[in-house]
Motif scaffolding. Structure first.
Motif, PDB file in Angstrom:
ATOM      1  N   ALA A  97      10.434  14.756 -12.600  1.00 44.33           N
ATOM      2  CA  ALA A  97       9.623  13.677 -12.038  1.00 44.33           C
ATOM      3  C   ALA A  97       9.543  12.494 -13.002  1.00 44.33           C
ATOM      4  O   ALA A  97       9.580  11.331 -12.573  1.00 44.33           O
ATOM      5  CB  ALA A  97       8.225  14.194 -11.715  1.00 44.33           C
ATOM      6  N   LEU A  98       9.442  12.762 -14.301  1.00 46.00           N
ATOM      7  CA  LEU A  98       9.405  11.677 -15.277  1.00 46.00           C
ATOM      8  C   LEU A  98      10.715  10.895 -15.282  1.00 46.00           C
ATOM      9  O   LEU A  98      10.716   9.665 -15.407  1.00 46.00           O
ATOM     10  CB  LEU A  98       9.122  12.228 -16.673  1.00 46.00           C
ATOM     11  N   HIS A  99      11.820  11.606 -15.133  1.00 47.24           N
ATOM     12  CA  HIS A  99      13.110  10.910 -15.070  1.00 47.24           C
ATOM     13  C   HIS A  99      13.221  10.089 -13.787  1.00 47.24           C
ATOM     14  O   HIS A  99      13.795   8.985 -13.799  1.00 47.24           O
ATOM     15  CB  HIS A  99      14.257  11.909 -15.161  1.00 47.24           C
ATOM     16  N   LEU A 100      12.703  10.603 -12.694  1.00 51.16           N
ATOM     17  CA  LEU A 100      12.699   9.827 -11.449  1.00 51.16           C
ATOM     18  C   LEU A 100      11.847   8.567 -11.610  1.00 51.16           C
ATOM     19  O   LEU A 100      12.207   7.495 -11.107  1.00 51.16           O
ATOM     20  CB  LEU A 100      12.157  10.678 -10.297  1.00 51.16           C
ATOM     21  N   ALA A 101      10.737   8.691 -12.305  1.00 50.08           N
ATOM     22  CA  ALA A 101       9.892   7.523 -12.554  1.00 50.08           C
ATOM     23  C   ALA A 101      10.625   6.492 -13.392  1.00 50.08           C
ATOM     24  O   ALA A 101      10.553   5.283 -13.123  1.00 50.08           O
ATOM     25  CB  ALA A 101       8.599   7.949 -13.246  1.00 50.08           C
ATOM     26  N   SER A 102      11.347   6.957 -14.416  1.00 51.22           N
ATOM     27  CA  SER A 102      12.112   6.034 -15.260  1.00 51.22           C
ATOM     28  C   SER A 102      13.176   5.307 -14.448  1.00 51.22           C
ATOM     29  O   SER A 102      13.375   4.092 -14.596  1.00 51.22           O
ATOM     30  CB  SER A 102      12.767   6.800 -16.413  1.00 51.22           C
ATOM     31  N   ALA A 103      13.872   6.042 -13.595  1.00 57.55           N
ATOM     32  CA  ALA A 103      14.899   5.427 -12.754  1.00 57.55           C
ATOM     33  C   ALA A 103      14.283   4.404 -11.808  1.00 57.55           C
ATOM     34  O   ALA A 103      14.846   3.320 -11.579  1.00 57.55           O
ATOM     35  CB  ALA A 103      15.641   6.498 -11.964  1.00 57.55           C
ATOM     36  N   GLN A 115       4.102   6.885  -8.011  1.00 57.65           N
ATOM     37  CA  GLN A 115       3.971   8.127  -7.258  1.00 57.65           C
ATOM     38  C   GLN A 115       4.455   9.324  -8.079  1.00 57.65           C
ATOM     39  O   GLN A 115       3.801  10.382  -8.097  1.00 57.65           O
ATOM     40  CB  GLN A 115       4.763   8.031  -5.953  1.00 57.65           C
ATOM     41  N   GLU A 116       5.597   9.179  -8.748  1.00 55.41           N
ATOM     42  CA  GLU A 116       6.136  10.286  -9.542  1.00 55.41           C
ATOM     43  C   GLU A 116       5.219  10.625 -10.715  1.00 55.41           C
ATOM     44  O   GLU A 116       4.955  11.804 -11.005  1.00 55.41           O
ATOM     45  CB  GLU A 116       7.525   9.932 -10.071  1.00 55.41           C
ATOM     46  N   LEU A 117       4.698   9.612 -11.374  1.00 57.57           N
ATOM     47  CA  LEU A 117       3.836   9.849 -12.537  1.00 57.57           C
ATOM     48  C   LEU A 117       2.516  10.484 -12.132  1.00 57.57           C
ATOM     49  O   LEU A 117       2.012  11.399 -12.815  1.00 57.57           O
ATOM     50  CB  LEU A 117       3.595   8.528 -13.267  1.00 57.57           C
ATOM     51  N   ARG A 118       1.968  10.039 -11.032  1.00 53.58           N
ATOM     52  CA  ARG A 118       0.722  10.634 -10.553  1.00 53.58           C
ATOM     53  C   ARG A 118       0.953  12.089 -10.118  1.00 53.58           C
ATOM     54  O   ARG A 118       0.066  12.936 -10.260  1.00 53.58           O
ATOM     55  CB  ARG A 118       0.146   9.796  -9.413  1.00 53.58           C
ATOM     56  N   TRP A 119       2.130  12.372  -9.594  1.00 54.12           N
ATOM     57  CA  TRP A 119       2.473  13.742  -9.205  1.00 54.12           C
ATOM     58  C   TRP A 119       2.448  14.651 -10.434  1.00 54.12           C
ATOM     59  O   TRP A 119       1.907  15.769 -10.383  1.00 54.12           O
ATOM     60  CB  TRP A 119       3.845  13.761  -8.554  1.00 54.12           C
TER      61      TRP A 119
END
Length: 229
Positions: A97-103, A115-119
């Motif tokens: 999820a952190l990598h998705l947030a970075s992307a 959304q990813e970080l809050r998840w």
């Protein structure tokens, strides 16, 4: 948002911690649930999940490296999403999820990054991982034009090893609020905190502080006089 790249090393260190310590965490959970599932069966299932997730994560890291070299991010996103769905009960899902947030940040999709970080934060992550996710979430809030929300997140935390990064993010938020006095104080605190580390303050941090504290004209005249032939 350039600090995301430097923090990938911290994220990798957290992933290594999970590899080294995740088994003990699994054992603790398994002991609590052993009466219902049977110790051997539960242990085998969790270990298999952890091994499979680790293999998937290594594949994800390869996709991340390819994307960093100019490749597309579609594979990265697919692999990360699969990790979150198929291995939700492992720490690798949080890293994905952190990598998705970075992307998402690199693509300027700040809503998706939030959304990813809050998840991640809803999953009761480790203290280190929570601090990293909160720091990134605060930066996303600032980038979205919500510096007050960023300050709420930053000032509620006990940042520990991330103290310098938190102080810099605070400075960014205060700057967005046009409060240069608070921004300077936060940036100076960040420089002092960073000075205590091997890496020291980043060039970008020093530039931010210098931009807010220009050399007075009288000092410039004095410098010119001292350098005169």
């Amino acid at each position: 948002m350039e600090t995301y790249q430097t923090e990938e090393e911290q994220l990798e260190a957290l992933k290594k911690w999970w590899q080294e310590n995740g088994r003990s965490t699994v054992v603790a959970v398994a002991l609590a649930l052993g009466a219902g599932f049977g110790w051997q069966g539960w242990q085998g299932y969790k270990e298999q999940q952890s091994v499979e997730a680790s293999i998937r994560y290594e594949t994800l890291m390869e996709a991340i490296n390819q994307a960093a070299r100019g490749g597309d991010t579609a594979t990265l996103k697919t692999l990360a999403a699969e990790l979150k769905t198929d291995y939700d009960n492992t720490g690798y899902a949080d890293f994905a999820a952190l990598h998705l947030a970075s992307a998402a940040v690199r693509e300027n999709d700040l809503d998706a990054a939030q959304q990813e970080l809050r998840w991640v934060l809803t999953r009761n992550p480790s203290p280190e991982l929570r601090l990293l996710a909160e720091l990134r979430l605060a930066r996303v809030y600032s980038a979205q034009g919500n510096p007050r929300q960023a300050l709420d997140v930053l000032q509620a935390a006990e940042p520990g090893a991330y103290a310098a990064a938190y102080a810099e993010a605070e400075g960014d938020a205060w700057l967005l609020l046009d409060d240069s006095v608070q921004a300077i104080a936060a940036y100076e605190r960040a420089v002092n905190l960073a000075a205590a580390t091997d890496a020291g303050a980043s060039d970008s941090l020093r530039l931010k502080l210098e931009a807010l504290t220009p050399i007075p004209a009288r000092d410039l005249r004095a410098a010119d006089t001292s350098n005169a032939p």
